[in-house]
Design a protein around this motif. Structure first.
Motif, PDB file in Angstrom:
ATOM      1  N   UNK A  29      30.242  53.959  30.016  1.00 55.46           N
ATOM      2  CA  UNK A  29      31.148  52.839  30.254  1.00 55.46           C
ATOM      3  C   UNK A  29      32.170  53.285  31.296  1.00 55.46           C
ATOM      4  N   UNK A  30      32.328  52.468  32.324  1.00 56.35           N
ATOM      5  CA  UNK A  30      33.297  52.747  33.383  1.00 56.35           C
ATOM      6  C   UNK A  30      34.299  51.602  33.440  1.00 56.35           C
ATOM      7  N   UNK A  31      35.566  51.935  33.593  1.00 60.78           N
ATOM      8  CA  UNK A  31      36.622  50.938  33.696  1.00 60.78           C
ATOM      9  C   UNK A  31      37.029  50.811  35.159  1.00 60.78           C
ATOM     10  N   UNK A  32      36.957  49.602  35.685  1.00 61.83           N
ATOM     11  CA  UNK A  32      37.304  49.347  37.077  1.00 61.83           C
ATOM     12  C   UNK A  32      38.774  48.983  37.168  1.00 61.83           C
ATOM     13  N   UNK A  33      39.515  49.732  37.943  1.00 59.87           N
ATOM     14  CA  UNK A  33      40.944  49.514  38.071  1.00 59.87           C
ATOM     15  C   UNK A  33      41.245  48.662  39.302  1.00 59.87           C
ATOM     16  N   UNK A  34      42.504  48.369  39.495  1.00 60.14           N
ATOM     17  CA  UNK A  34      42.926  47.571  40.643  1.00 60.14           C
ATOM     18  C   UNK A  34      42.556  48.294  41.930  1.00 60.14           C
ATOM     19  N   UNK A  35      41.958  47.550  42.869  1.00 58.27           N
ATOM     20  CA  UNK A  35      41.537  48.136  44.144  1.00 58.27           C
ATOM     21  C   UNK A  35      42.474  47.779  45.289  1.00 58.27           C
ATOM     22  N   UNK A  36      43.130  46.647  45.196  1.00 51.68           N
ATOM     23  CA  UNK A  36      44.039  46.215  46.264  1.00 51.68           C
ATOM     24  C   UNK A  36      45.019  45.216  45.687  1.00 51.68           C
ATOM     25  N   UNK A  37      46.203  45.118  46.311  1.00 52.35           N
ATOM     26  CA  UNK A  37      47.211  44.164  45.869  1.00 52.35           C
ATOM     27  C   UNK A  37      48.005  43.693  47.078  1.00 52.35           C
ATOM     28  N   UNK A  38      48.493  42.456  47.004  1.00 49.91           N
ATOM     29  CA  UNK A  38      49.333  41.882  48.056  1.00 49.91           C
ATOM     30  C   UNK A  38      50.353  40.981  47.396  1.00 49.91           C
ATOM     31  N   UNK A  39      51.529  40.863  48.012  1.00 50.40           N
ATOM     32  CA  UNK A  39      52.566  40.043  47.425  1.00 50.40           C
ATOM     33  C   UNK A  39      53.393  39.330  48.464  1.00 50.40           C
ATOM     34  N   UNK A  40      53.981  38.191  48.052  1.00 52.34           N
ATOM     35  CA  UNK A  40      54.891  37.444  48.904  1.00 52.34           C
ATOM     36  C   UNK A  40      55.738  36.552  48.010  1.00 52.34           C
ATOM     37  N   UNK A  41      57.081  36.598  48.193  1.00 47.94           N
ATOM     38  CA  UNK A  41      57.949  35.747  47.389  1.00 47.94           C
ATOM     39  C   UNK A  41      57.744  35.990  45.912  1.00 47.94           C
ATOM     40  N   UNK A  42      57.360  34.947  45.172  1.00 45.05           N
ATOM     41  CA  UNK A  42      57.222  35.040  43.730  1.00 45.05           C
ATOM     42  C   UNK A  42      55.786  35.218  43.269  1.00 45.05           C
ATOM     43  N   UNK A  43      54.895  35.641  44.169  1.00 49.42           N
ATOM     44  CA  UNK A  43      53.485  35.797  43.799  1.00 49.42           C
ATOM     45  C   UNK A  43      52.958  37.161  44.190  1.00 49.42           C
ATOM     46  N   UNK A  44      52.095  37.695  43.344  1.00 43.52           N
ATOM     47  CA  UNK A  44      51.355  38.920  43.628  1.00 43.52           C
ATOM     48  C   UNK A  44      49.906  38.666  43.234  1.00 43.52           C
ATOM     49  N   UNK A  45      48.976  39.069  44.103  1.00 48.67           N
ATOM     50  CA  UNK A  45      47.555  38.946  43.820  1.00 48.67           C
ATOM     51  C   UNK A  45      46.939  40.337  43.854  1.00 48.67           C
ATOM     52  N   UNK A  46      46.089  40.633  42.881  1.00 42.76           N
ATOM     53  CA  UNK A  46      45.411  41.923  42.831  1.00 42.76           C
ATOM     54  C   UNK A  46      43.919  41.705  42.654  1.00 42.76           C
ATOM     55  N   UNK A  47      43.135  42.588  43.270  1.00 38.68           N
ATOM     56  CA  UNK A  47      41.687  42.577  43.086  1.00 38.68           C
ATOM     57  C   UNK A  47      41.315  43.631  42.059  1.00 38.68           C
TER      58      UNK A  47
END
Length: 303
Positions: A29-47
């Motif tokens: 079993x492998x756990x995939x962690x966050x690979x990338x993140x971006x943010x602006x103002x009141x939002x953050x998106x992560x892959x």
């Protein structure tokens, strides 16, 4: 320094294989962690693997998760960029770009997938130049997009290139040039040696590394800075506000800022920069960092 912590919801990948030496199956079993993140103002998106997660800027668990295949057919995400007002997100897979906007806490694709699928092409950077258009740099071309449309395609220059809002910085045959992104109009230029890496900040600062070391330029004047960077091979420079990050081929990162003008190694896995923020991995998720106060968002929408 402002620090925000975000909790990631792990994606687990299960597998099994046969060990012929002792004739037994083993399960993994492998756990995939966050690979990338971006943010602006009141939002953050992560892959996170094959999933995109939307966070509120205060941190905590994601408000919404959605499969990447909802926007890009081949589960491949090369680059992500926010518009300045935080209302639009651009996702790039090679020469294809999808625009996404937000309603409450949900992702909403807007316009069709722009551009053509090009085999083995990779989008290295993506940047909005105004509320509707973004510029992308792949390993094959410089491309201009509007919602659902690729407006133009330009051959890559010989040297490295950096995007920042409506400006493009290019190293070309012994000269560093700043161009306007839309029409490629030259705005400034000066002679340099062979350039190994470069970066352009939102405030107009230019940083580059050549054979005789690190350089910083502002308002057409070169500033006095320590010349010796930590490494020389396969470097990448990125601005986050006034702070400058340098990454080598192994992923190791250093940071430099005018208030403490020495290169300092960044501890922990470095994810990248987005506007005035930069991101790294934490034991239970990821973190964002920012020097000084974050600019107020230009939108009144709440979620």
């Amino acid at each position: 320094m402002q620090v925000r912590e975000f909790i990631w919801e792990p994606e687990e990948v299960y597998g099994e294989y046969f060990n012929s030496d002792i004739a037994e199956f083993k399960r993994t079993v492998s756990v995939i962690r966050v690979r990338a993140a971006a943010g602006c103002g009141q939002r953050v998106v992560a892959q996170q693997g094959l999933t995109l997660a939307l966070y509120g800027a205060e941190g905590g668990k994601p408000l919404k998760c959605t499969p990447l295949s909802r926007f890009l057919d081949h589960y491949k995400l090369d680059s992500v960029a926010f518009s300045d007002d935080g209302e639009l997100l651009a996702l790039a897979d090679g020469h294809q770009v999808q625009y996404v906007k937000f309603t409450e806490s949900d992702f909403l694709p807007t316009g069709r997938l722009a551009g053509e699928r090009v085999a083995e092409a990779t989008m290295h950077s993506l940047c909005f130049i105004d509320p509707e258009r973004c510029l992308g740099v792949s390993d094959r071309a410089v491309l201009l997009y509007e919602r659902g449309v690729c407006l133009s395609q330009r051959a890559l220059p010989e040297g490295p290139l950096s995007l920042q809002r409506d400006r493009v910085l290019v190293a070309d045959r012994g000269v560093l040039r700043v161009h306007r992104a839309v029409d490629w109009e030259p705005l400034d230029e000066w002679p340099v040696g062979p350039v190994r890496a470069l970066a352009l900040s939102a405030g107009g600062r230019v940083a580059w590394i050549e054979d005789n070391g690190f350089h910083l330029r502002e308002d057409s004047q070169e500033l006095e800075v320590p010349r010796r960077p930590p490494g020389w091979e396969k470097l990448r420079l990125e601005f986050a506000g006034e702070r400058l990050f340098l990454r080598d081929a192994t992923g190791k990162a250093w940071n430099w800022r005018p208030q403490a003008p020495l290169w300092q190694e960044w501890s922990g896995p470095f994810l990248g920069t987005s506007g005035s923020w930069w991101f790294d991995l934490a034991p239970d998720g990821f973190r964002s960092f920012c020097d000084g106060a974050e600019p107020a968002p230009q939108t009144t929408q709440r979620f």
